[in-house]
Enzyme design. Structure first.
Site, PDB file in Angstrom:
ATOM      1  N   LYS A 166       0.811  -1.218   0.000  1.00 38.50           N
ATOM      2  CA  LYS A 166       0.000   0.000   0.000  1.00 38.50           C
ATOM      3  C   LYS A 166       0.842   1.265   0.000  1.00 38.50           C
ATOM      4  O   LYS A 166       0.409   2.295  -0.510  1.00 38.50           O
ATOM      5  CB  LYS A 166      -0.944   0.016   1.205  1.00 38.50           C
ATOM      6  CG  LYS A 166      -2.108  -0.944   1.063  1.00 38.50           C
ATOM      7  CD  LYS A 166      -3.212  -0.590   2.029  1.00 38.50           C
ATOM      8  CE  LYS A 166      -4.417  -1.485   1.823  1.00 38.50           C
ATOM      9  NZ  LYS A 166      -5.451  -1.269   2.831  1.00 38.50           N
ATOM     10  N   LYS A 198      -5.285 -10.162  -6.675  1.00 42.31           N
ATOM     11  CA  LYS A 198      -6.562 -10.389  -5.977  1.00 42.31           C
ATOM     12  C   LYS A 198      -7.608  -9.354  -6.400  1.00 42.31           C
ATOM     13  O   LYS A 198      -7.250  -8.227  -6.775  1.00 42.31           O
ATOM     14  CB  LYS A 198      -6.348 -10.411  -4.454  1.00 42.31           C
ATOM     15  CG  LYS A 198      -6.247  -9.085  -3.813  1.00 42.31           C
ATOM     16  CD  LYS A 198      -6.292  -9.143  -2.299  1.00 42.31           C
ATOM     17  CE  LYS A 198      -6.189  -7.689  -1.862  1.00 42.31           C
ATOM     18  NZ  LYS A 198      -6.191  -7.381  -0.502  1.00 42.31           N
ATOM     19  N   LYS A 212     -10.941  -3.531  -4.141  1.00 42.86           N
ATOM     20  CA  LYS A 212     -11.680  -2.265  -4.269  1.00 42.86           C
ATOM     21  C   LYS A 212     -10.827  -1.215  -4.956  1.00 42.86           C
ATOM     22  O   LYS A 212     -11.341  -0.287  -5.563  1.00 42.86           O
ATOM     23  CB  LYS A 212     -11.996  -1.697  -2.880  1.00 42.86           C
ATOM     24  CG  LYS A 212     -12.944  -2.501  -2.047  1.00 42.86           C
ATOM     25  CD  LYS A 212     -12.965  -1.908  -0.618  1.00 42.86           C
ATOM     26  CE  LYS A 212     -13.572  -2.879   0.367  1.00 42.86           C
ATOM     27  NZ  LYS A 212     -13.189  -2.661   1.749  1.00 42.86           N
TER      28      LYS A 212
HETATM   29  P1  TYM Z   1     -11.014  -5.177   3.733  1.00 43.38           P
HETATM   30  O1  TYM Z   1     -11.992  -4.091   3.917  1.00 43.38           O
HETATM   31  O2  TYM Z   1      -9.890  -5.006   2.778  1.00 43.38           O
HETATM   32  O3  TYM Z   1     -11.753  -6.511   3.295  1.00 43.38           O
HETATM   33  C1  TYM Z   1     -12.841  -7.020   4.043  1.00 43.38           C
HETATM   34  C2  TYM Z   1     -12.801  -8.534   4.049  1.00 43.38           C
HETATM   35  O4  TYM Z   1     -12.855  -9.029   2.717  1.00 43.38           O
HETATM   36  C3  TYM Z   1     -11.772  -9.930   2.496  1.00 43.38           C
HETATM   37  N1  TYM Z   1     -11.333  -9.810   1.110  1.00 43.38           N
HETATM   38  C4  TYM Z   1     -11.247 -10.844   0.268  1.00 43.38           C
HETATM   39  N2  TYM Z   1     -11.518 -12.153   0.425  1.00 43.38           N
HETATM   40  C5  TYM Z   1     -11.347 -12.960  -0.655  1.00 43.38           C
HETATM   41  N3  TYM Z   1     -10.909 -12.499  -1.857  1.00 43.38           N
HETATM   42  C6  TYM Z   1     -10.632 -11.194  -2.059  1.00 43.38           C
HETATM   43  N4  TYM Z   1     -10.224 -10.761  -3.246  1.00 43.38           N
HETATM   44  C7  TYM Z   1     -10.796 -10.297  -0.969  1.00 43.38           C
HETATM   45  N5  TYM Z   1     -10.611  -8.960  -0.821  1.00 43.38           N
HETATM   46  C8  TYM Z   1     -10.948  -8.683   0.459  1.00 43.38           C
HETATM   47  C9  TYM Z   1     -10.686  -9.472   3.468  1.00 43.38           C
HETATM   48  O5  TYM Z   1      -9.767 -10.513   3.728  1.00 43.38           O
HETATM   49  C10 TYM Z   1     -11.511  -9.087   4.682  1.00 43.38           C
HETATM   50  O6  TYM Z   1     -11.818 -10.234   5.449  1.00 43.38           O
HETATM   51  N6  TYM Z   1      -7.907  -5.122   7.643  1.00 43.38           N
HETATM   52  C11 TYM Z   1      -9.245  -5.551   7.225  1.00 43.38           C
HETATM   53  C12 TYM Z   1     -10.377  -4.938   8.051  1.00 43.38           C
HETATM   54  C13 TYM Z   1     -10.215  -5.168   9.516  1.00 43.38           C
HETATM   55  C14 TYM Z   1     -10.371  -6.397  10.204  1.00 43.38           C
HETATM   56  C15 TYM Z   1     -10.132  -6.083  11.574  1.00 43.38           C
HETATM   57  C16 TYM Z   1     -10.706  -7.680   9.815  1.00 43.38           C
HETATM   58  C17 TYM Z   1      -9.883  -4.212  10.412  1.00 43.38           C
HETATM   59  N7  TYM Z   1      -9.822  -4.765  11.673  1.00 43.38           N
HETATM   60  C18 TYM Z   1     -10.206  -7.065  12.556  1.00 43.38           C
HETATM   61  C19 TYM Z   1     -10.778  -8.675  10.805  1.00 43.38           C
HETATM   62  C20 TYM Z   1     -10.515  -8.353  12.160  1.00 43.38           C
HETATM   63  C21 TYM Z   1      -9.426  -5.105   5.785  1.00 43.38           C
HETATM   64  O7  TYM Z   1      -8.775  -4.259   5.282  1.00 43.38           O
HETATM   65  O8  TYM Z   1     -10.467  -5.652   5.157  1.00 43.38           O
END
Ligand code: TYM
Length: 346
Positions: free
Chosen positions: A122, A206, A209
């Site tokens: 990032k 992957k 967004k």
């Molecule tokens: P974020 O917002 O990027 O994504 C949310 C969830 O979606 C999953 N994900 C995917 N799974 C499969 N294939 C993909 N291409 C894909 N893109 C995204 C992510 O793995 C996630 O589960 N850091 C986290 C948010 C967060 C969090 C936490 C999660 C903050 N604190 C505590 C669990 C526990 C994030 O950026 O998710």
């Protein structure tokens, strides 16, 4: 000889996870995270938040952030989360996250954070211009999880390293403060064919967004025609689907589409291959497009209804934040006592 094994955590099982309000939700978020939340809400208390504190580690337009926070909450509800079973709330509405993160910042080691691949991706070539928040992002994530003493954390594959760090931080805290078993070492729940959904344009990247090409992902709010078109245009190789699941090895795009089908249909990739093996993408892609469109249509329509009724969403978020705060405040108070902070102000 004394037994050196640390006392295991013996508290209740709890599930926690979050999604950032930093762009349109897509099929990867849905399969990697939301679908698992819906299943787990039947099994244990759930805490599901909108990760707005994490979102601002990169610039967010304030009006968009507020809108997208409600949109993620609407997506949770529209996908089948029951706000009576799961506390649904904005991360920033529960102060304990940020306060616990500070304490854990003092437990985590620089060397551990230096290894985080997501920060490297990032921050790109200009690391010195990245926010400090982006660097300590995984520590805040550990605080999110440990504030609820969460034992189960359903996430996509890309969060694996952050979950490992959380376990390291929890173990070090327990050890440093002579409090074995205080924080659980949370279990990441990653498995399944939807754990890593890849871009429709490039089977090695992957679905994300932040990909500039909207053709690379299927958004939860895309209509049926758009979904069918995106799947039809998805990059593939010229070969038909293999006759065995092993034949998907080295065929990233084919493997991705079969994995998406399997995850949505609730079957294994081998079962998808048993049905479609030997057929060309000309017949598989429309079947897949239909499956995605059918699944997303009711979710998108309920999301639209909820987004037109922000008061209903706000009620859920407020109630969720109160229930979440009650749990997180308790952990924070116990943590502060262990650290040795003046106990005067509760
Ligand atoms: P974020 O917002 O990027 O994504 C949310 C969830 O979606 C999953 N994900 C995917 N799974 C499969 N294939 C993909 N291409 C894909 N893109 C995204 C992510 O793995 C996630 O589960 N850091 C986290 C948010 C967060 C969090 C936490 C999660 C903050 N604190 C505590 C669990 C526990 C994030 O950026 O998710």
């Amino acid at each position: 000889m004394t037994d050196q094994t640390p006392a295991p955590y013996s508290g209740p099982t709890r599930m926690l996870s979050g999604v950032q309000p930093s762009g349109a939700l897509h099929l990867g978020n849905y399969l990697g995270a939301i679908v698992k939340f819906v299943k787990l809400q039947e099994e244990m208390p759930c805490f599901l938040f909108v990760a707005d504190l994490h979102a601002i580690t990169v610039w967010q337009d304030p009006a968009e952030l507020a809108k997208q926070t409600r949109e993620i909450a609407a997506a949770y509800l529209a996908s089948g989360l029951d706000p009576k079973k799961a506390a649904i709330f904005p991360q920033s509405a529960v102060r304990a996250h940020a306060e616990l993160a500070w304490i854990l910042n003092c437990v985590a080691r620089l060397g551990w954070l230096d290894r985080m691949t997501q920060f490297k991706e990032k921050s790109g070539k200009h690391k010195e211009r990245a926010s400090v928040g982006l660097y300590t992002y995984p520590v805040l994530q550990a605080a999110d999880i440990l504030a609820y003493k969460a034992t189960h954390v359903p996430v996509g594959e890309d969060q694996k390293q952050h979950l490992e760090l959380t376990r390291d931080i929890a173990a070090k805290f327990n050890n440093d403060f002579g409090a074995q078993g205080f924080f659980p070492l949370p279990e990441p729940l990653i498995q399944g064919p939807g754990a890593r959904v890849m871009s429709l344009r490039d089977g090695t990247a992957k679905m994300s967004k932040s990909d500039p090409s909207d053709q690379s992902r299927i958004n939860l709010l895309d209509d049926a025609d758009t979904i069918l078109q995106k799947v039809k245009r998805a990059r593939t190789d010229p070969e038909p689907l293999p006759e065995t699941v092993e034949g998907l090895t080295g065929r990233a795009e084919a493997d991705n589409l079969v994995g998406i089908y399997a995850a949505l249909a609730g079957i294994t990739k081998a079962e998808v291959i048993a049905q479609f093996g030997g057929q060309g993408f000309g017949s598989f892609k429309p079947a897949l497009g239909e499956l995605v469109a059918e699944r997303f249509a009711p979710v998108a329509s309920e999301m639209r209804r909820l987004m037109g009724d922000p008061a209903e969403v706000d009620r859920v978020l407020k109630d969720g934040a109160e229930r979440a705060a009650a749990v997180a405040e308790k952990t924070l108070a116990e943590t502060k006592e262990l650290v040795g902070f003046w106990p005067g102000r509760g």
